[in-house]
Scaffold this motif. Structure first.
Motif, PDB file in Angstrom:
ATOM      1  N   ASN A  39       0.803  -1.223   0.000  1.00 10.84           N
ATOM      2  CA  ASN A  39       0.000   0.000   0.000  1.00 10.84           C
ATOM      3  C   ASN A  39       0.839   1.278   0.000  1.00 10.84           C
ATOM      4  N   LYS A  40       2.109   1.153  -0.433  1.00 12.67           N
ATOM      5  CA  LYS A  40       2.954   2.343  -0.461  1.00 12.67           C
ATOM      6  C   LYS A  40       4.036   2.206  -1.521  1.00 12.67           C
ATOM      7  N   ILE A  41       4.532   3.354  -1.923  1.00 19.72           N
ATOM      8  CA  ILE A  41       5.625   3.433  -2.887  1.00 19.72           C
ATOM      9  C   ILE A  41       6.843   3.937  -2.124  1.00 19.72           C
ATOM     10  N   ILE A  42       7.955   3.266  -2.331  1.00 17.36           N
ATOM     11  CA  ILE A  42       9.200   3.652  -1.683  1.00 17.36           C
ATOM     12  C   ILE A  42      10.027   4.451  -2.675  1.00 17.36           C
ATOM     13  N   LEU A  43      10.338   5.687  -2.278  1.00 14.09           N
ATOM     14  CA  LEU A  43      11.222   6.549  -3.038  1.00 14.09           C
ATOM     15  C   LEU A  43      12.534   6.638  -2.264  1.00 14.09           C
TER      16      LEU A  43
END
Length: 66
Positions: A39-43
């Motif tokens: 449920n998240k995008i890692i930058l």
């Protein structure tokens, strides 16, 4: 990058192949994504939540699948 204005108007300006709206408050650049988790995008220095309404479109944009 911080921009004053609506997300909707900014999303219309950015090229679709390079940028994706992933939450009501976030647009991400494809080349800045390190990985996508449930449920998240890692930058590099941030984590961005993926909105329920954007998850399926994100998967299609990233991987070309449903």
């Amino acid at each position: 990058m911080v921009i004053k204005g609506s997300i909707k108007s900014m999303h219309a300006i950015f090229p679709e192949k390079l940028f994706m709206r992933v939450h009501k408050s976030f647009i991400v650049a494809r080349n800045r994504i390190i990985r996508v988790e449930r449920n998240k995008i890692i930058l590099k220095n941030h984590q961005v939540p993926i909105g329920r309404n954007y998850k399926e479109a994100l998967e299609l944009w990233m991987y070309g699948k449903r």
